[in-house]
Structure formats: structure tokens, C-alpha cells
Design a protein around this motif. Sequence first.
Motif, short mmCIF file in Angstrom:
data_model
loop_
_atom_site.label_atom_id
_atom_site.label_comp_id
_atom_site.label_asym_id
_atom_site.label_seq_id
_atom_site.Cartn_x
_atom_site.Cartn_y
_atom_site.Cartn_z
N LEU A 88 0.83 -1.21 0.00
CA LEU A 88 0.00 0.00 0.00
C LEU A 88 0.86 1.26 0.00
O LEU A 88 0.57 2.23 -0.72
CB LEU A 88 -0.93 0.01 1.21
CG LEU A 88 -2.15 -0.88 1.14
CD1 LEU A 88 -2.89 -0.87 2.49
CD2 LEU A 88 -3.08 -0.44 0.03
N SER A 89 1.91 1.25 0.80
CA SER A 89 2.77 2.44 0.87
C SER A 89 3.51 2.65 -0.46
O SER A 89 3.75 3.78 -0.86
CB SER A 89 3.73 2.35 2.04
OG SER A 89 4.67 1.34 1.83
N LEU A 90 3.87 1.56 -1.15
CA LEU A 90 4.55 1.70 -2.43
C LEU A 90 3.64 2.27 -3.51
O LEU A 90 4.12 2.91 -4.44
CB LEU A 90 5.12 0.34 -2.88
CG LEU A 90 6.33 -0.15 -2.11
CD1 LEU A 90 6.70 -1.57 -2.55
CD2 LEU A 90 7.52 0.78 -2.31
N LYS A 91 2.34 2.04 -3.39
CA LYS A 91 1.39 2.63 -4.35
C LYS A 91 1.29 4.14 -4.18
O LYS A 91 0.98 4.86 -5.12
CB LYS A 91 0.01 2.00 -4.17
CG LYS A 91 -0.08 0.58 -4.66
CD LYS A 91 -1.48 0.03 -4.47
CE LYS A 91 -1.55 -1.43 -4.89
NZ LYS A 91 -2.88 -1.99 -4.64
N ASN A 92 1.57 4.62 -2.96
CA ASN A 92 1.39 6.04 -2.66
C ASN A 92 2.69 6.82 -2.55
O ASN A 92 2.67 8.02 -2.32
CB ASN A 92 0.59 6.19 -1.35
CG ASN A 92 -0.80 5.61 -1.49
OD1 ASN A 92 -1.45 5.75 -2.50
ND2 ASN A 92 -1.24 4.91 -0.44
N THR A 93 3.83 6.15 -2.67
CA THR A 93 5.12 6.86 -2.55
C THR A 93 6.13 6.24 -3.50
O THR A 93 6.01 5.08 -3.89
CB THR A 93 5.66 6.81 -1.11
OG1 THR A 93 6.83 7.62 -1.04
CG2 THR A 93 6.00 5.42 -0.66
N ALA A 94 7.11 7.02 -3.85
CA ALA A 94 8.18 6.54 -4.72
C ALA A 94 9.48 6.40 -3.95
O ALA A 94 10.56 6.37 -4.54
CB ALA A 94 8.35 7.51 -5.89
N ASP A 95 9.40 6.28 -2.64
CA ASP A 95 10.59 6.19 -1.78
C ASP A 95 11.36 4.91 -2.07
O ASP A 95 10.82 3.80 -1.95
CB ASP A 95 10.15 6.25 -0.31
CG ASP A 95 11.31 6.38 0.64
OD1 ASP A 95 12.48 6.30 0.19
OD2 ASP A 95 11.06 6.55 1.84
N LYS A 96 12.62 5.06 -2.44
CA LYS A 96 13.46 3.90 -2.77
C LYS A 96 13.76 3.06 -1.54
O LYS A 96 13.90 1.84 -1.63
CB LYS A 96 14.76 4.36 -3.42
CG LYS A 96 14.57 4.92 -4.81
CD LYS A 96 15.89 5.30 -5.41
CE LYS A 96 15.70 5.91 -6.79
NZ LYS A 96 16.98 6.30 -7.37
#
Length: 171
Positions: A88-96
Motif C-alpha cells: 500500500l505504501s509503495l502505491k502512494n510513494t516513490a521512496d526507494k
Amino acid sequence: YKGSDKERRMEEKMKEKPVDSVNTDAQKEPETTPVKTKDEEYTEKIQRLQAEFENARKRAEKERTTIIQNANMQLITHLLPVLDNFELSLKNTADKGVRLIYEELQTILEKQGVTTIETKGTFNPQLHEVVLKVPGETEGAIVEEIQKGYMLNNKLLRASKIKISTVPTQP
């Protein structure tokens, strides 16, 4: 003379037969039975005990493996919501950094035998849980995966939650 006629007849028959011809328990034993020596008996007992010991060792090893697998299954089941939250967090952020942690967690789970359930094609009640049904052209076709499902060493950990299509019935 005391006794019945039957007893008297039996006594007469016994007197007629010589003592040598009377069958005794010792004579009933077949002559083909090999006589085992004490060494052979002990060897057989040792071989049986060795086989029993080997079977007990294999059984204990199998039980130990089962206990470890069940413990892993419980731990991994508790980690699945964390994996969902990472997705879910990867869908909302591009943080490597988040992506690297997610990939590392996935790699660890894969090494333990965790695989993702495929949600393409048609509905399989053993692997999928239908959450929603929407009108469509093909009955039972998977339209969307709502939550990933996972297997651990070919055992179901969690069924995939999916949306499937249903053909509307005509009145």
C-alpha cells in the motif's frame, strides 16, 4: 468294573496299540523346522532393534521438521499484514528505501518457501476468496485482485481476495 461302555472301549483300544505308536507333542513337531542357534536368534533380535531404532529416528526427524514448519507458518502469517502495508505504501510513494525494505522482506519469505497465488484466469475456490461480483461476459473470470494470497510449501496460508465477473441472468 466302574465306568461307562465308552470308557471301557477306549481303554481296550489303548491296550491294543503299542506305546511307540502313540502321538506325543514332541512327535507332532515337523522335522523340517530348522533349529536356530543362540547366535542366530541374537543376530535377528539385534537386526530388529536396529530397524526399530532407525524408524524411530526417522519419525522423530519428521516430527521435528513438521514442528519447525508450523512455527514458520505462524510467524509468516503474522508478517503478511506487514507485507500488505508495504505494498500500500509503495502505491502512494516513490521512496526507494521503502521499496528496498519491501523487496528484502519478499526475498526472505521466498527463501522460506512462500509463493504468491496467481490471480489470472478463472476463479479457483481452493485458492481464491470472492469478495465482489460484477457483471461481465465470462462467468467466474477474475476481474481484479483485492488482496494477495500466499502459499507456504504448497500449503495455503491465505486465499487471494478477488473480484469476479458474473453473467447477468435474463428474465
